[in-house]
Scaffold this active site. Structure first.
Site, mmCIF file in Angstrom:
data_model
loop_
_atom_site.group_PDB
_atom_site.id
_atom_site.type_symbol
_atom_site.label_atom_id
_atom_site.label_comp_id
_atom_site.label_asym_id
_atom_site.label_seq_id
_atom_site.Cartn_x
_atom_site.Cartn_y
_atom_site.Cartn_z
ATOM 1 N N ARG A 3 11.654 -9.159 5.288
ATOM 2 C CA ARG A 3 11.948 -7.752 5.562
ATOM 3 C C ARG A 3 12.985 -7.593 6.666
ATOM 4 N NH1 ARG A 3 6.749 -3.888 5.074
ATOM 5 N NH2 ARG A 3 6.478 -4.231 7.307
ATOM 6 N N ARG A 50 -1.691 -11.154 12.281
ATOM 7 C CA ARG A 50 -2.142 -9.857 11.749
ATOM 8 C C ARG A 50 -3.124 -10.056 10.596
ATOM 9 N NH1 ARG A 50 3.171 -6.901 10.175
ATOM 10 N NH2 ARG A 50 1.900 -5.094 9.724
ATOM 11 N N LYS A 105 0.825 -1.217 0.000
ATOM 12 C CA LYS A 105 0.000 0.000 0.000
ATOM 13 C C LYS A 105 0.857 1.265 0.000
ATOM 14 C CE LYS A 105 -2.220 -0.851 3.844
ATOM 15 N NZ LYS A 105 -1.825 -2.223 4.197
ATOM 16 N N ARG A 117 -9.423 1.276 9.348
ATOM 17 C CA ARG A 117 -9.209 -0.174 9.382
ATOM 18 C C ARG A 117 -10.331 -0.912 10.090
ATOM 19 N NH1 ARG A 117 -2.775 -1.132 10.328
ATOM 20 N NH2 ARG A 117 -2.099 0.607 9.043
#
Ligand SMILES: [Zn+2]
Length: 211
Positions: free
Chosen positions: A123, A167, A8, A84
């Protein structure tokens, strides 16, 4: 919109250049607010962030309102990271109503969960300067060391597979109802987020033109 790790932020930054409207991300708003000495809102945010608590929705709404009131957002903006939850949808509706603004589109990037896990678990983040690397797509020149400042890279707890799956579950429970809400208003456009950044960007542009 889209699950964590879908890209995003990357896409929003590209759309900002393409459309000439600011990319308003909640992460950035919070960072800037904390740095502003003497700002009452900033002091309020600092209290929550420094004690590790979530910034309440109402306060986030005030920060977004303050950001959208600025001159550069007058002709439009790209909102990233909010809302959200359905509660946040209501808060955003209130903020936009007060400002006489409205959302034109809600773009939702979709990617299979296995791909999200692959992207996020690779990451590595620099704790000193915040630069983000990826073991596959953006490896540092020297393994484990930040190109920008030389600090030792870390894997954030958020980027481990177990936390990523958790998540994703939270995302499905809280955020999919948000997509449904915008879908019922006729604003939602679903975009395939799989593939190269340029390919996804061009799908997003096509999606914007379609409505
Ligand atoms: Zn660094």
């Amino acid at each position: 919109m889209g699950p964590p790790g879908v890209g995003k932020g990357t896409q929003a930054a590209q759309m900002q250049a393409l459309l000439g409207v600011p990319h308003v991300s909640t992460g950035n708003i919070l960072r800037v607010a904390i740095q502003q000495e003497g700002s009452p809102l900033g002091a309020e945010v600092r209290k929550f962030v420094e004690s590790g608590r979530l910034v309440p929705d109402g306060l986030m709404g005030d920060l977004i309102a303050e950001r959208l009131e600025r001159k550069d957002a007058r002709d439009g903006f790209i909102l990233d990271g909010f809302p959200r939850t359905l509660e946040q949808v209501a808060i955003l509706d209130g903020v936009l109503g007060r400002l006489g603004m409205a959302l034109d589109r809600v773009l939702m990037l979709k990617v299979p969960e296995s791909e999200i896990v692959r992207r996020l678990s690779g990451r590595r983040t620099c704790p000193a300067c915040g630069t983000v690397f990826h073991l596959e797509s953006r490896p540092p020149a020297v393994a484990g060391v930040c190109d920008a400042c030389g600090a030792k890279l870390i894997q954030r707890p958020d980027d481990t597979e177990q936390v990523i799956r958790e998540r994703m579950k939270v995302y499905a429970e809280q955020t999919l109802p948000v997509a449904e809400a915008y879908g019922s208003r006729g604003l939602l456009i679903e975009i395939d987020g799989f593939g190269e950044v340029d390919a996804v960007r061009s799908r997003l542009s096509t999606g914007l033109e379609r409505v």
